[in-house]
Design an enzyme around this catalytic site. Structure first.
Site, PDB file in Angstrom:
ATOM      1  N   PHE A  64     -11.503  -6.671  14.916  1.00 30.10           N
ATOM      2  CA  PHE A  64     -10.536  -6.675  14.120  1.00 30.10           C
ATOM      3  C   PHE A  64     -10.169  -5.116  12.672  1.00 30.10           C
ATOM      4  CE2 PHE A  64      -9.301  -9.272  10.156  1.00 30.10           C
ATOM      5  CZ  PHE A  64      -7.796  -9.974  10.900  1.00 30.10           C
ATOM      6  N   GLN A  65      -8.629  -5.470  12.761  1.00 29.35           N
ATOM      7  CA  GLN A  65      -8.648  -4.615  11.994  1.00 29.35           C
ATOM      8  C   GLN A  65      -8.855  -2.290  12.454  1.00 29.35           C
ATOM      9  OE1 GLN A  65      -8.297  -6.869   8.067  1.00 29.35           O
ATOM     10  NE2 GLN A  65      -5.864  -7.392   8.813  1.00 29.35           N
TER      11      GLN A  65
ATOM     12  N   GLU B  21       0.825  -0.826  -0.229  1.00 32.43           N
ATOM     13  CA  GLU B  21       0.303   0.270   0.303  1.00 32.43           C
ATOM     14  C   GLU B  21       0.855   1.454   0.031  1.00 32.43           C
ATOM     15  OE1 GLU B  21      -0.387  -2.443   1.923  1.00 32.43           O
ATOM     16  OE2 GLU B  21      -2.763  -3.438   1.762  1.00 32.43           O
TER      17      GLU B  21
END
Ligand SMILES: Cc1ncc(C[n+]2csc(CCOP(=O)(O)OP(=O)(O)O)c2C)c(N)n1
Lengths: 566, 163
Positions: free
Chosen positions: A112-113, A50
């Site tokens: 999560f994340q 990314e």
């Protein structure tokens, strides 16, 4: 017609004229990717990291002047973009970064994340938005693009929760946008413009000091005409290279830490500095207390915070640099007799400058055997296309490129100036090549920085992006080594790369082509062979290992205290 | 030198942290900061007391304006505004001290808002210098707890901030 939020987002991008985005999928953007699957108007490029994808969007923006768009999933995807966002922010590059986010009911729960990417990027974005409702998507995107590209440009982050991507809504794109707290002042004040021209005509030793703002503001043409009309010498910063043709006699080249002798001497002796889209960065001014001791300063910038931040300014002009320069030109044309007289009185100044140019031109000792990096740059200049786009990484090779390539056109040099981000060069070139498939795109890297995003070789090959990767390979982190040599008694702490890499094999592993040059007389043939290839290429030049970038103004010294040969 | 600045901001998500991040990121001081919604829909007003020379103050002003959510920055350094602060002060008060506290409260036109046999809680309002002064006098008696709101400021005269 109702559609889901993900589709609305893509329709917004289309309305903004976006043709290419760089993104990486994940759980919180999977709905967006599902829509992209059948959305043919937008070309999506999958980088291998990314950070690289976001640098590529940045390279796309630098090369085109349009807004670059990057996409990443929440959590680690989002944090991977941070270095690239900060890089774009420091150089005022227009970008929109879209990050997935966990569903709104989960925000704040350490889902999560989940990561507070708006919080993390607050100091390195021009602005950011969290979209909480499907009906807000269109207006938010309109604002995001407007903010990114207007005034002093910069990256804008849009955090886009998964539930909003899934919610259904109508798509209406606003024609115009009004943000009550954001009204960039673009039009230079006519009285200030008049005063500026009068100050120039009163001066005897004027210099135009030009920064990246002139490139960002599409002011190269106006600048060139004005400089020639008034016969005022021009020096540019690293970011300003290309705004004024270096082949012109009025060009002094780059100033500052590794600037040309004549440029730094001209600043030191000037009685009037006209700063255009520049910000008096410490790498440019050297020691502030002795910077341009005799000069009055006119400062033209679209961002009022740049003015009087580091140095005193006698005449500030807030406005779009192109607008202001054009107005100055009109004002100069009205005073053509005075202009003619003025040009006569600056003859001694021009003679001084010619003297400095002749006394210490940029130079190096050529060797018939060991490859000198400056020679490689000169050969690249000679053998590359006239409209080639050059990106660099960060280090010695970046400075040699700035010194020896001689840029004549804006947006032909893409380099990380403000943040100095190693790993920028290769992905930025990738973005530029995606924007201009038919132009020659060359990235000039060190053997350190090229490793920081080397995985993008795969993206280049997969997407048929024929970037030419030039490595000035000294097997050192050269720029740091140079400082260790000069200021730390040659104690080369962790700057030797030890393990030499076989770049021919590496290129081969990715399905690209690699070449190596070990001796001076191999340089030209390797460049020609590399340029001839249709696909991406690595050209590995094994250069003189301990060559230094000179001249150099040591950190904290005055501009006229240049080390010319050490 | 101390300056009082009023900042009119969009009442948006994260605006307070944008301003706070700006001050901390650029090394500007915040002596006090207060924020609350105004009479105008969607707008809040911050009052920030900061320190710095003229150049620093100019940068603070410009940097605040650069934030997208900031509509207006009012710089009240030239005494063009009325400034007020409120303090809630819990002071030890037994025996002779009780009368002394009452005298001080009276002189400063403050109010007793809570009483116990061992303490008074005082509400004092006024110019920040006045708050400093009453605290100066109460301190020797034994301050148990102190809360100050930080300054709020409003321009003098008939006009509102936007005319
Ligand atoms: C991400 C990052 N890490 C560290 C640095 C510090 N740094 C600046 S130049 C440099 C050396 C670069 O070496 P190389 O890529 O081999 O290029 P050279 O200077 O040899 O041309 C380093 C480590 C940086 N600019 N960016």
């Amino acid at each position: 017609m109702k559609m889901n939020g993900a589709r609305i987002m893509l329709e917004c991008l289309k309305k903004e004229g976006v043709d290419t985005i760089f993104g990486y999928p994940g759980g919180t953007v999977i709905n967006l990717y599902d829509e992209l699957y059948s959305f043919k108007e937008i070309h999506h490029i999958l980088p291998r990291h990314e950070q690289a994808g976001t640098h590529a969007a940045d390279g796309y923006a630098r090369a085109t002047g349009r807004v670059g768009v990057a996409l990443a999933t929440s959590g680690p995807g989002a944090t991977n973009t941070v270095t690239a966002i900060a890089t774009a922010y420091m150089d005022s590059i227009p970008m929109v970064i879209i990050t997935g986010q966990v569903p709104t009911p989960l925000i704040g729960n350490d889902a999560f994340q989940e990561v507070d990417i708006i919080g993390i990027t607050r100091p390195c974005t021009k602005h950011s938005f969290l979209i909480r409702n499907v009906k807000d998507i269109a207006l938010t995107m309109k604002k995001a693009f407007y903010i990114a590209r207007s005034g002093r440009p910069g990256p804008v982050l849009v955090d886009f929760p998964k539930d909003v991507q899934m919610a259904m809504g109508e798509f209406h794109y606003p024609e115009t946008v009004e943000i009550r707290g954001y009204k960039p002042n673009l039009s230079g004040h006519p009285r200030q413009v008049e005063k500026a021209v009068a100050m120039i005509l009163d001066s005897r030793r004027p210099v135009l000091y030009v920064g990246g703002g002139a490139v960002l503001g599409e002011a190269a043409e106006a600048l060139t005409t004005l400089a020639r009309t008034l016969s005022v010498p021009v020096t540019t910063t690293l970011m300003g290279l290309g705004a004024f043709p270096e082949c012109d006699d009025l060009s002094l080249g780059m100033l500052g830490m590794h600037g040309a002798y004549c440029a730094n001497m001209a600043m030191t002796h000037s009685d009037l500095i006209i700063a255009v889209g520049a910000r008096f960065d410490d790498r440019v001014t050297g020691k502030l207390s002795t910077f341009a001791p005799h000069a009055k300063i006119i400062h033209i910038d679209v961002d009022p915070t740049s003015i009087k931040k580091n140095v005193r300014v006698d005449l500030p002009i807030v406005g779009d640099v192109q607008d202001v320069l054009q107005k100055m030109l009109i004002q100069a044309d009205k005073n053509s007799e005075k202009v003619a007289a003025f040009i006569e009185t600056t003859a001694t100044w021009h003679a001084d400058i010619t003297g400095w140019k002749e006394k210490h031109p940029l130079s190096y000792h050529q060797s018939s055997t060991i490859i000198k990096p400056q020679y490689v740059i000169e050969k690249l200049r000679e053998l590359s296309d006239e409209d080639a786009i050059i990106s660099t990484d960060v280090g010695q090779h970046q400075m040699w490129t700035a010194q020896f390539f001689k840029f004549n056109k804006p947006r032909t040099l893409l380099t990380s100036g403000g943040l100095g981000t190693m790993g920028f060069g290769l992905p930025a070139a990738m973005g530029a090549q995606a924007a201009f498939p038919n132009r020659q795109v060359i990235t000039i890297c060190g053997d350190g920085g090229v490793q920081m995003n080397i995985q993008e070789m795969a993206t280049l090959v997969q997407n048929r992006l024929p970037v030419k990767i030039v490595i000035l390979n000294n097997n050192f982190l050269g720029m740091v080594r140079q400082w260790q040599e000069l200021f730390f008694d040659r104690r080369y702490s962790s700057t030797c790369m030890e393990l030499p890499i076989d770049y021919i094999k590496l290129a081969d592993a990715y399905g690209a082509k690699g070449f190596v040059a070990n001796k001076t007389d191999e340089v030209e043939s390797v460049i020609l062979a590399g340029f001839k290839e249709d696909g991406p290429v690595i050209m590995d030049f094994r250069i003189a290992r301990e060559e230094k970038v000179l001249p150099m103004v040591p950190a904290g010294a005055s501009l006229n205290e240049m080390v010319l040969n050490a | 030198m101390q300056h009082t600045i009023s900042v009119i901001v969009e009442n948006d998500f994260g605006v307070l942290s944008r301003v706070a991040t700006l001050f901390s990121g650029r090394g500007f001081n915040i002596d006090s900061l207060s924020v609350a919604p105004t009479n105008e829909e969607g707008l809040s007003r911050m009052t920030i007391v900061t320190r710095g020379d003229a150049q620093v103050l100019e940068q603070i002003n410009k940097q605040l304006y650069k934030l997208i959510d900031v509509l207006k920055v009012l710089d009240f350094t030239d005494g063009s505004a009325i400034e007020r602060e409120m303090a809630l002060i819990k002071v030890a008060a037994e025996d002779d001290a009780r009368a002394e506290v009452l005298r001080i409260v009276d002189i400063f036109r403050a109010k007793i808002i809570d009483v116990t046999p061992k303490s008074y809680t005082i509400e004092a309002t006024g110019n920040p210098l006045k708050i400093d002064a009453i605290l100066e006098l109460l301190r020797p008696l034994g301050l148990k707890e102190l809360v100050r709101t930080g300054s709020v400021a409003i321009g003098r005269g008939a006009k509102g901030w936007n005319g």
